[in-house]
Design a protein around this motif. Structure first.
Motif, PDB file in Angstrom:
ATOM      1  N   PRO A   5     -22.498  27.935 -17.693  1.00 14.26           N
ATOM      2  CA  PRO A   5     -21.913  28.240 -19.002  1.00 14.26           C
ATOM      3  C   PRO A   5     -22.637  27.490 -20.111  1.00 14.26           C
ATOM      4  N   ILE A  18     -19.728  24.614 -29.192  1.00 19.93           N
ATOM      5  CA  ILE A  18     -20.477  25.267 -28.120  1.00 19.93           C
ATOM      6  C   ILE A  18     -21.934  25.307 -28.547  1.00 19.93           C
ATOM      7  N   LEU A  20     -25.522  27.053 -27.700  1.00 23.49           N
ATOM      8  CA  LEU A  20     -26.174  28.136 -26.957  1.00 23.49           C
ATOM      9  C   LEU A  20     -27.636  27.807 -26.693  1.00 23.49           C
ATOM     10  N   GLU A  24     -28.322  32.937 -23.911  1.00 24.08           N
ATOM     11  CA  GLU A  24     -26.865  32.836 -23.793  1.00 24.08           C
ATOM     12  C   GLU A  24     -26.180  33.510 -24.977  1.00 24.08           C
ATOM     13  N   PHE A  26     -21.843  33.760 -26.642  1.00 26.47           N
ATOM     14  CA  PHE A  26     -20.499  33.222 -26.511  1.00 26.47           C
ATOM     15  C   PHE A  26     -19.568  34.028 -27.400  1.00 26.47           C
ATOM     16  N   ILE A  34     -19.975  27.424 -32.985  1.00 29.79           N
ATOM     17  CA  ILE A  34     -21.099  27.725 -32.090  1.00 29.79           C
ATOM     18  C   ILE A  34     -22.393  27.326 -32.785  1.00 29.79           C
TER      19      ILE A  34
END
Length: 181
Positions: A5, A18, A20, A24, A26, A34
């Motif tokens: 993940p 998050i 990336l 990836e 999300f 993000i």
């Protein structure tokens, strides 16, 4: 493809950060922020203002070279497939493509060598393909920061829909790049 993940970056607020990596994507609600770093890669953000749900990709190439056979599994490294994956997850949250606002970032020129006249860099092909993919799905592009030279730092706040982009010259050193993110 690596199935790990996206990395979760500790946050100083109540939002969950998050990060990336290339390939990836999300999808999350308003509790997420993000981030990513882009060179010639492109990120597309999708945001539903009504639902406060958003998605972000970090793709390397606009599309994979097809050998005439369909891919066994969709792959976020390719823009068309990343968009398909994001829209599929948004649909599970009852968000239709027409309800989304899109923003596009990246496609930078990373090397000092120039391409010959008439040839597009990978970054330019990625950015132009992102525009076309979103338009073909009826998704409004409300903002973009594409092309130019160097890297970009991207932060997408799903709560507000705001996306911050900072372009960094190829001459900036790695310590400056990571210290400022």
């Amino acid at each position: 493809m690596d199935k790990t993940p996206p990395a979760v970056v500790p946050a100083f607020s109540s939002q969950i950060d998050i990060f990336l990596r290339p390939g990836e994507y999300f999808v999350g609600d308003e509790s997420h922020r993000i981030r990513t770093l882009l060179g010639s890669c492109v990120s597309v953000t999708l945001w539903s203002p009504q639902r406060r749900v958003g998605a972000m990709s970090h793709f390397l190439l606009a599309t994979r070279c097809h050998s005439g056979r369909p891919a066994a599994e969709l792959d976020g490294r390719y823009g068309d497939e990343a968009l398909h994956l994001m829209l599929g997850e948004l649909a599970r949250d009852d968000v239709r493509p027409a309800q989304c606002q899109a923003k596009i970032f990246g496609g930078g020129e990373m090397f000092s060598t120039r391409t010959s006249v008439g040839h597009k860099t990978i970054g330019r092909r990625n950015g132009e393909a992102a525009r076309e993919m979103l338009q073909s799905r009826g998704i409004q592009v409300v903002s973009e920061s594409l092309f130019g030279r160097g890297h970009r730092q991207i932060i997408f706040d799903v709560h507000s829909g705001n996306v911050w982009s900072r372009q960094i010259s190829p001459k900036a050193n790695a310590a400056t790049l990571f210290a400022s993110f």
